[in-house]
Scaffold this motif. Structure first.
Motif, PDB file in Angstrom:
ATOM      1  N   GLU A   6      57.213  36.738  30.397  1.00 51.94           N
ATOM      2  CA  GLU A   6      58.385  36.430  29.595  1.00 51.94           C
ATOM      3  C   GLU A   6      59.192  35.065  29.860  1.00 51.94           C
ATOM      4  O   GLU A   6      59.021  34.609  31.012  1.00 51.94           O
ATOM      5  N   LEU A  20      62.840  34.502  22.767  1.00 51.45           N
ATOM      6  CA  LEU A  20      62.183  35.035  23.859  1.00 51.45           C
ATOM      7  C   LEU A  20      60.622  34.822  23.468  1.00 51.45           C
ATOM      8  O   LEU A  20      60.079  35.196  22.315  1.00 51.45           O
ATOM      9  N   CYS A  22      56.678  36.182  24.999  1.00 56.45           N
ATOM     10  CA  CYS A  22      55.980  36.871  26.006  1.00 56.45           C
ATOM     11  C   CYS A  22      54.279  36.530  25.910  1.00 56.45           C
ATOM     12  O   CYS A  22      53.738  37.041  24.973  1.00 56.45           O
ATOM     13  N   TRP A  36      59.956  45.043  22.854  1.00 53.66           N
ATOM     14  CA  TRP A  36      61.109  44.564  23.754  1.00 53.66           C
ATOM     15  C   TRP A  36      62.185  45.596  24.156  1.00 53.66           C
ATOM     16  O   TRP A  36      62.423  46.177  23.263  1.00 53.66           O
ATOM     17  N   ARG A  38      65.476  45.795  26.584  1.00 58.99           N
ATOM     18  CA  ARG A  38      66.591  45.385  27.546  1.00 58.99           C
ATOM     19  C   ARG A  38      67.329  46.480  28.348  1.00 58.99           C
ATOM     20  O   ARG A  38      67.531  47.577  28.209  1.00 58.99           O
ATOM     21  N   ILE A  69      61.143  40.581  15.548  1.00 58.32           N
ATOM     22  CA  ILE A  69      60.044  40.601  16.251  1.00 58.32           C
ATOM     23  C   ILE A  69      58.712  40.121  15.597  1.00 58.32           C
ATOM     24  O   ILE A  69      58.636  40.290  14.386  1.00 58.32           O
ATOM     25  N   LEU A  80      60.634  37.253  20.172  1.00 57.63           N
ATOM     26  CA  LEU A  80      61.759  37.869  19.712  1.00 57.63           C
ATOM     27  C   LEU A  80      62.787  36.727  19.323  1.00 57.63           C
ATOM     28  O   LEU A  80      63.297  36.262  20.462  1.00 57.63           O
ATOM     29  N   TYR A  93      65.844  41.154  29.509  1.00 59.11           N
ATOM     30  CA  TYR A  93      64.957  41.487  28.254  1.00 59.11           C
ATOM     31  C   TYR A  93      63.569  41.451  28.968  1.00 59.11           C
ATOM     32  O   TYR A  93      63.019  40.530  29.783  1.00 59.11           O
ATOM     33  N   TYR A  94      62.790  42.738  28.722  1.00 59.84           N
ATOM     34  CA  TYR A  94      61.577  42.815  29.199  1.00 59.84           C
ATOM     35  C   TYR A  94      60.678  43.008  28.026  1.00 59.84           C
ATOM     36  O   TYR A  94      60.838  43.728  26.727  1.00 59.84           O
ATOM     37  N   CYS A  95      59.186  42.343  28.206  1.00 59.00           N
ATOM     38  CA  CYS A  95      58.154  42.472  27.024  1.00 59.00           C
ATOM     39  C   CYS A  95      57.366  43.799  27.731  1.00 59.00           C
ATOM     40  O   CYS A  95      57.192  43.926  28.960  1.00 59.00           O
ATOM     41  N   TRP A 116      54.204  45.840  31.681  1.00 58.02           N
ATOM     42  CA  TRP A 116      55.520  45.532  31.702  1.00 58.02           C
ATOM     43  C   TRP A 116      55.655  43.992  32.301  1.00 58.02           C
ATOM     44  O   TRP A 116      54.930  43.825  33.385  1.00 58.02           O
TER      45      TRP A 116
END
Length: 126
Positions: A6, A20, A22, A36, A38, A69, A80, A93-95, A116
């Motif tokens: 990310e 964002l 990824c 995505w 969070r 998205i 995002l 924030y995670y992809c 992840w």
């Protein structure tokens, strides 16, 4: 080994925007789902948005109309776009990606994803 990286996090004032990204080490075209999530301090990781390989999109109620998205399969990158950011959007924030096999689990469930990223911090000040 699948890698998701990310980028694009940062600090903004309320009402601002961030995008964002990824970058995936696999073909995003062949993923079943990418999403995505969070996680705010002291809270569980929660789904923000997701998209399937067929172009369907899903959003948490809290971000509908503000976040978008999208997926660029030529660049193998998930995005995002976050507009009208609010302090409550502050989180890491995670992809995430589901690959190669699809899941019937909800798009917003962490168990619905196999891979992840490391996360990127988004901080929104009032």
């Amino acid at each position: 080994q699948v890698q998701l990286v990310e980028s694009g996090g940062g600090s903004v004032q309320a009402g601002g925007s961030l995008r964002l990204s990824c970058a995936a080490s696999i073909s995003t075209r062949n993923t079943c789902r990418m999403g995505w999530f969070r996680q705010a301090p002291g809270k569980e990781r929660a789904g923000v948005a997701a998209t399937t390989g067929r172009g369907s999109t899903y959003y948490a109620d809290s971000v509908k109309g503000r976040f978008t998205i999208s997926q660029d399969n030529t660049l193998n990158t998930l995005y995002l776009q976050m507009n009208s950011l609010q302090p409550e959007d502050t989180a890491v924030y995670y992809c995430a990606a589901r690959w190669p096999y699809c899941s019937v689990a909800s798009w917003g469930s962490t168990s619905s994803y196999d891979y992840w990223g490391q996360g990127t911090q988004v901080t929104v000040s009032s």
